[in-house]
Design a protein around this motif. Structure first.
Motif, PDB file in Angstrom:
ATOM      1  N   HIS A  57     -29.026   2.081  13.377  1.00 58.78           N
ATOM      2  CA  HIS A  57     -29.415   3.460  13.682  1.00 58.78           C
ATOM      3  C   HIS A  57     -28.604   4.662  13.007  1.00 58.78           C
ATOM      4  CE1 HIS A  57     -32.867   1.663  15.575  1.00 58.78           C
ATOM      5  NE2 HIS A  57     -32.051   1.128  16.340  1.00 58.78           N
ATOM      6  N   GLY A  58     -27.683   4.206  12.095  1.00 56.88           N
ATOM      7  CA  GLY A  58     -26.571   5.075  11.832  1.00 56.88           C
ATOM      8  C   GLY A  58     -26.800   5.650  10.393  1.00 56.88           C
ATOM      9  N   THR A  62     -32.982   5.421   7.706  1.00 55.02           N
ATOM     10  CA  THR A  62     -33.653   6.541   7.222  1.00 55.02           C
ATOM     11  C   THR A  62     -34.955   6.682   8.326  1.00 55.02           C
ATOM     12  OG1 THR A  62     -34.987   4.959   6.024  1.00 55.02           O
ATOM     13  CG2 THR A  62     -33.245   6.074   4.807  1.00 55.02           C
ATOM     14  N   GLY A  63     -35.384   7.875   8.103  1.00 56.19           N
ATOM     15  CA  GLY A  63     -36.741   8.251   9.011  1.00 56.19           C
ATOM     16  C   GLY A  63     -36.369   8.250  10.494  1.00 56.19           C
ATOM     17  N   THR A  64     -37.174   7.879  11.228  1.00 59.15           N
ATOM     18  CA  THR A  64     -37.274   7.694  12.586  1.00 59.15           C
ATOM     19  C   THR A  64     -36.300   6.734  13.120  1.00 59.15           C
ATOM     20  OG1 THR A  64     -39.131   6.312  12.971  1.00 59.15           O
ATOM     21  CG2 THR A  64     -39.513   8.650  13.194  1.00 59.15           C
ATOM     22  N   ALA A  65     -35.831   5.650  12.132  1.00 59.16           N
ATOM     23  CA  ALA A  65     -34.884   4.692  12.492  1.00 59.16           C
ATOM     24  C   ALA A  65     -33.488   5.342  12.585  1.00 59.16           C
ATOM     25  CB  ALA A  65     -34.943   3.791  11.660  1.00 59.16           C
ATOM     26  N   ASN A  66     -33.112   6.483  12.041  1.00 60.42           N
ATOM     27  CA  ASN A  66     -31.939   7.148  12.093  1.00 60.42           C
ATOM     28  C   ASN A  66     -31.883   7.924  13.378  1.00 60.42           C
ATOM     29  OD1 ASN A  66     -29.646   9.632  11.765  1.00 60.42           O
ATOM     30  ND2 ASN A  66     -29.553   8.290   9.607  1.00 60.42           N
ATOM     31  N   TRP A  67     -30.605   7.650  14.219  1.00 65.21           N
ATOM     32  CA  TRP A  67     -30.773   8.240  15.534  1.00 65.21           C
ATOM     33  C   TRP A  67     -29.517   9.443  15.530  1.00 65.21           C
ATOM     34  CZ3 TRP A  67     -30.563   3.747  19.427  1.00 65.21           C
ATOM     35  CH2 TRP A  67     -31.921   2.888  19.196  1.00 65.21           C
ATOM     36  N   LEU A  68     -28.749   9.487  14.388  1.00 64.27           N
ATOM     37  CA  LEU A  68     -27.485  10.327  14.517  1.00 64.27           C
ATOM     38  C   LEU A  68     -27.987  11.807  14.621  1.00 64.27           C
ATOM     39  CD1 LEU A  68     -25.238   8.390  11.975  1.00 64.27           C
ATOM     40  CD2 LEU A  68     -25.088   8.260  14.633  1.00 64.27           C
ATOM     41  N   THR A  69     -27.097  12.740  15.287  1.00 63.70           N
ATOM     42  CA  THR A  69     -27.322  14.100  15.156  1.00 63.70           C
ATOM     43  C   THR A  69     -26.567  14.412  14.088  1.00 63.70           C
ATOM     44  OG1 THR A  69     -27.031  16.129  16.527  1.00 63.70           O
ATOM     45  CG2 THR A  69     -25.166  14.532  16.508  1.00 63.70           C
ATOM     46  N   THR A 135     -36.022  13.654  13.308  1.00 65.42           N
ATOM     47  CA  THR A 135     -37.025  13.302  14.501  1.00 65.42           C
ATOM     48  C   THR A 135     -37.231  14.441  15.353  1.00 65.42           C
ATOM     49  OG1 THR A 135     -36.830  11.191  13.553  1.00 65.42           O
ATOM     50  CG2 THR A 135     -37.829  11.617  15.876  1.00 65.42           C
ATOM     51  N   ALA A 136     -35.792  14.843  15.628  1.00 62.83           N
ATOM     52  CA  ALA A 136     -35.750  16.000  16.790  1.00 62.83           C
ATOM     53  C   ALA A 136     -36.265  17.239  16.133  1.00 62.83           C
ATOM     54  CB  ALA A 136     -34.247  16.020  17.284  1.00 62.83           C
ATOM     55  N   VAL A 137     -36.073  17.683  14.996  1.00 63.39           N
ATOM     56  CA  VAL A 137     -36.929  18.866  14.611  1.00 63.39           C
ATOM     57  C   VAL A 137     -38.389  18.662  14.688  1.00 63.39           C
ATOM     58  CG1 VAL A 137     -36.884  20.392  12.806  1.00 63.39           C
ATOM     59  CG2 VAL A 137     -34.741  19.671  13.470  1.00 63.39           C
ATOM     60  N   ALA A 138     -38.594  17.606  14.207  1.00 62.74           N
ATOM     61  CA  ALA A 138     -40.152  17.384  14.103  1.00 62.74           C
ATOM     62  C   ALA A 138     -40.725  17.341  15.545  1.00 62.74           C
ATOM     63  CB  ALA A 138     -40.402  16.044  13.554  1.00 62.74           C
ATOM     64  N   ARG A 139     -40.140  16.998  16.459  1.00 62.93           N
ATOM     65  CA  ARG A 139     -40.595  16.926  17.785  1.00 62.93           C
ATOM     66  C   ARG A 139     -40.804  18.258  18.338  1.00 62.93           C
ATOM     67  NH1 ARG A 139     -37.428  14.572  22.070  1.00 62.93           N
ATOM     68  NH2 ARG A 139     -39.387  14.830  23.373  1.00 62.93           N
ATOM     69  N   PHE A 140     -39.829  19.008  18.243  1.00 65.20           N
ATOM     70  CA  PHE A 140     -39.710  20.337  18.596  1.00 65.20           C
ATOM     71  C   PHE A 140     -40.806  21.138  17.909  1.00 65.20           C
ATOM     72  CE2 PHE A 140     -38.489  24.942  17.299  1.00 65.20           C
ATOM     73  CZ  PHE A 140     -38.125  25.366  18.377  1.00 65.20           C
ATOM     74  N   ASN A 141     -40.962  21.351  16.541  1.00 65.94           N
ATOM     75  CA  ASN A 141     -42.074  21.778  15.716  1.00 65.94           C
ATOM     76  C   ASN A 141     -43.420  21.286  16.362  1.00 65.94           C
ATOM     77  OD1 ASN A 141     -40.524  23.541  14.261  1.00 65.94           O
ATOM     78  ND2 ASN A 141     -40.446  21.887  12.670  1.00 65.94           N
ATOM     79  N   ALA A 142     -43.528  20.122  16.616  1.00 65.91           N
ATOM     80  CA  ALA A 142     -45.048  19.938  17.210  1.00 65.91           C
ATOM     81  C   ALA A 142     -45.287  20.241  18.594  1.00 65.91           C
ATOM     82  CB  ALA A 142     -45.156  18.153  17.292  1.00 65.91           C
TER      83      ALA A 142
END
Length: 601
Positions: A57-58, A62-69, A135-142
């Motif tokens: 996840h580093g 890509t996509g939601t599999a990437n967990w890095l800030t 993914t975090a930004v997408a969650r916030f926007n949703a």
């Protein structure tokens, strides 16, 4: 998680943490597992294990599999470190699961979190610049019906990111309580710059506004047992001296029924300065409120001389110990700061709890509200990225949880318990019937306790299974007891594994543990215990360990007869004690649904 590759550490089955626990507990020392919450790797060379979370996840994911800030300008690496993004639900859950695996599998006294926040290296003071995982930004926007990439100073975006950290702390606190109620949850918290008294309160500090760590709210909500301030200041610097005293006072004055410990940076100070800071740490605040103690960082580097490489750590530790515990040239005040050996601060809200907790799930990001027995909405939470939510420190009673117009369920909160939601409301307490005219009561019959017939073993059980295994092999009968009466129960377990059970050796000794549903895994029982956490003292090894194997060694194909005491509560009724065998420090063995039914007349 993958084991360390550090040279000199033996491979499995050697377990460094379990070895530390065994040696420390034998000497009366507590062990609190130190967890770096968000950092998962350091450097430019990936870890060798293919299943390491950085490899999965580093940077290559890509996509939601990437967990890095990442930072608002696109930077991903924080100096040499790679950091998980708390706003990614899978990354947040990994942080939670990692912590709970320690609580579940090791007899630690506490779990301590460092770097439970967003990173440093921001683009300005009080400019929170991290958290821009896609993914975090997408969650916030949703969640807020927005689009695009929010500015790093956007108030709504900043508040949302801060809430992600708080949600992780809340989840670890409640779920660890459900596993092991007495475990201490602590965090090493930030105190950058001046204290809250110096400006616009806690919300104006870099702690809250820049790294988004709202430990003041954690303490207020009750999702942290011990707040360990990283109050790392140079005592000789007048400005830093003031910062140190401001933060120390604020933490002591805002404990909200929990505990604050003042941590100091030994490596930034000489011995005399560290002793002076320790005096401030253990003294009451300017308002007269005491804290829970002092912590010095670090044992490896106990003063500026060691930090500079001009004196060994061992020599500096000896001098620091002298300055803290005996009259010396390092301290003109007597007696010494730690002239005696004060006990470790206890956790009364866990040892003798008066409140309980609710946990459940809803739609991810849903707003959920708690409705009390009077129909009043008392609290609101936002479900995390997996849908999980909890309400902490509730008065015992009946509650309803709603999301919008929908009722999610009902719960009856009991002191010291974590409960879920049921589909039907609890039955109302009936009004008392009018008292009949008094008549002389008949002479009561004497109460006599009894034990029913034993339950025989099965006709056949497996044998020789690789590793540790056990099969239930019969038990004594269920009991009918008078209030306060005691009795002894016996249950047999057949060693169906290929490994023997060795008494006194962690990782090989067999115990019986309390189990679900009554009283719950590692929970105290009203039928027996060691006197801890509200349990009666019936000479169990521990409040959550019912019995230990009586024989020094139980080999494969042999039977162990476990015996334990029970005591009838004073209130008549039917009680159950579920149990399950385990190899302490290694694993739970097979669950056969074994329980004792105790009827109190």
């Amino acid at each position: 998680a993958p084991r360390t590759d550090q040279e000199g550490v033996d491979p499995a089955p050697f377990d460094p943490l379990q070895t530390l626990i065994d040696k420390a507990h034998a000497s009366g020392i507590q062990v609190h597992a130190w967890v770096i919450a968000t950092a998962i790797w350091r450097g430019s060379t990936p870890p060798p294990q293919p299943t390491h979370p950085f490899n999965l996840h580093g940077t290559s994911a890509t996509g939601t599999a990437n967990w890095l800030t990442k930072r608002s300008d696109g930077l991903q690496q924080v100096s040499t470190d790679w950091i998980l993004d708390p706003g990614h639900p899978d990354a947040a859950q990994w942080i939670v699961d990692n912590a709970l695996s320690i609580v579940r599998n090791y007899n630690v006294d506490g779990i301590n979190f460092d770097r439970i926040r967003y990173p440093d290296n921001n683009l300005g003071t009080n400019v929170p610049s991290w958290g821009y995982n896609d993914t975090a930004v997408a969650r916030f926007n949703a969640a807020f019906g927005r689009s695009g990439v929010p500015a790093n100073t956007d108030a709504q975006w900043t508040g949302w990111r801060r809430d992600q950290i708080t949600s992780i702390v809340r989840k670890i606190y409640v779920e660890s309580y459900a596993i092991k109620p007495g475990v201490r949850v602590s965090a090493d918290t930030i105190t950058y710059g001046y204290g809250p008294q110096h400006g616009s309160g806690f919300a104006g500090t870099r702690t809250y506004a820049e790294v988004l760590q709202d430990w003041d709210a954690w303490m207020r909500e009750g999702i942290l047992d011990t707040n360990i301030l990283m109050n790392y200041k140079r005592d000789a610097d007048a400005n830093q001296n003031l910062m140190y005293r401001e933060w120390s006072d604020y933490a002591k004055d805002n404990q909200y029924g929990r505990q604050s410990v003042i941590g100091t940076a030994l490596y930034l100070n000489g011995i005399a300065a560290s002793v002076a800071q320790a005096r401030v740490a253990v003294a009451p605040s300017s308002a007269g409120n005491p804290g829970a103690g002092w912590a010095g960082y670090s044992y490896r580097t106990p003063d500026t001389l060691t930090d500079a490489g001009t004196r060994s750590g061992a020599a500096s530790r000896a001098e620091l110990t002298l300055g803290l515990t005996q009259p010396s040239s390092y301290d003109s005040i007597t007696p010494a700061v730690f002239a005696d050996s004060p006990p470790i601060a206890s956790l009364p809200w866990k040892i003798t709890p008066t409140k309980g907790h609710i946990r459940a799930t809803a739609n991810p990001g849903a707003t959920v509200s708690l409705i009390d027995a009077n129909g009043q909405s008392s609290r609101t939470q936002i479900a995390d990225g997996t849908g999980w939510f909890a309400f902490v420190d509730l008065e015992p009673g009946n509650y309803r949880v709603v999301s919008g117009a929908a009722t999610l369920g009902y719960a009856t909160v009991n002191a010291g318990a974590v409960v879920g939601l049921g589909a039907t409301p609890p039955a109302p307490t009936p009004s008392p019937s009018p008292s009949p005219s008094p008549t002389a009561p008949p002479n009561p019959l004497p109460c006599e306790s009894s034990v029913g017939p034993g339950i025989p073993p099965p006709a056949a059980v497996p044998a020789g299974i690789g590793g540790f295994h056990a099969a239930w092999y019969g038990q004594s009968g269920y009991m009918t007891l008078c209030p306060g009466d005691a009795a002894t129960a016996t249950v047999a377990y057949y060693n169906t594994g290929a490994r023997g059970w060795l008494s006194g050796k962690m990782g090989e000794v067999a115990y019986l543990g309390t189990w679900n549903p009554e009283p719950g895994q590692d929970r105290p029982s009203p039928l027996g215990g060691d006197g801890g956490f509200g349990s009666p003292n019936t000479a169990w090894p521990r409040y959550d360990r019912i019995a230990v194997q009586p024989a020094p060694y139980v080999g494969p194909g042999q039977v162990s007869w476990f015996q334990f005491g029970v005591k009838a509560p004073q209130t008549p009724g039917t009680y159950r004690l579920y149990l399950r065998p385990l190899i302490e420090g290694a694993q739970w063995l097979e669950d056969y649904g074994v329980f004792w039914l105790v009827t109190v007349k």
